[in-house]
Design a protein around this motif. Structure first.
Motif: not given
Length: 165
Positions: A70, A77-78, A45, A65, A74
């Motif tokens: 996503a 956080r990546l 990811s 995004c 999320s």
């Protein structure tokens, strides 16, 4: 090599199934390569996010995004993880003070180069075992498949919209 009209034809379904199997195998191999290429490995990811950011330097978080389909938490956080290992940086958007842009660091670009080199080595070793005719047929088939996928992507037919890495 037999004349083209004497070569047995495979149905689209058989070819798609075979291509899918190769794609799945490559995906597994890519995951191993991505994890084994650096002291600070990136997950699949995280690599997808890095490829996207690499293709559009200074991309807005909102666009990332959308492209990754996503949720913002999320993706955030990546980005946190990639920023912590020094592969990515977030900057204020020059156009909108409320948005954030993302770009790869020199270490992030170096990591992607290394991942690609490892993958190319893996592919070259497999293809070196093929005959010239097999390599030629593979190259022609992949070029045609690539063109069709790009055409479908332009029509919204391929999810994600990210081109080959």
């Amino acid at each position: 090599m037999p004349a083209p009209d004497l070569v047995p034809r495979r149905s689209s379904r058989e070819a798609a199934r075979s291509t899918g199997g190769v794609t799945e195998l490559l995906g597994l191999m890519w995951e191993r390569t991505g994890r084994a290429t650096a002291a600070a490995p990136a997950s699949p990811s995280q690599l997808r996010l890095m490829y996207l950011v690499e293709s559009e330097e200074g991309v807005r978080m909102r666009v990332v995004c959308e492209q990754l389909a996503a949720a913002p938490p999320s993706v955030s956080r990546l980005c946190d993880r990639l920023q912590a290992i020094g592969f990515l940086e977030r900057l204020p958007c020059p156009v909108s003070g409320r948005e954030v842009t993302i770009r790869l660091t020199a270490a992030g670009r170096a990591h992607l180069r290394h991942v690609r080199e490892q993958r190319e080595t893996m592919l070259r070793q497999a293809m070196d075992a093929m005959s010239d005719a097999e390599r030629h047929a593979l190259a022609e088939g992949l070029a045609a498949l690539h063109a069709q996928l790009l055409a479908a992507d332009g029509e919204g037919g391929v999810p994600g919209g990210v081109t080959a890495a």
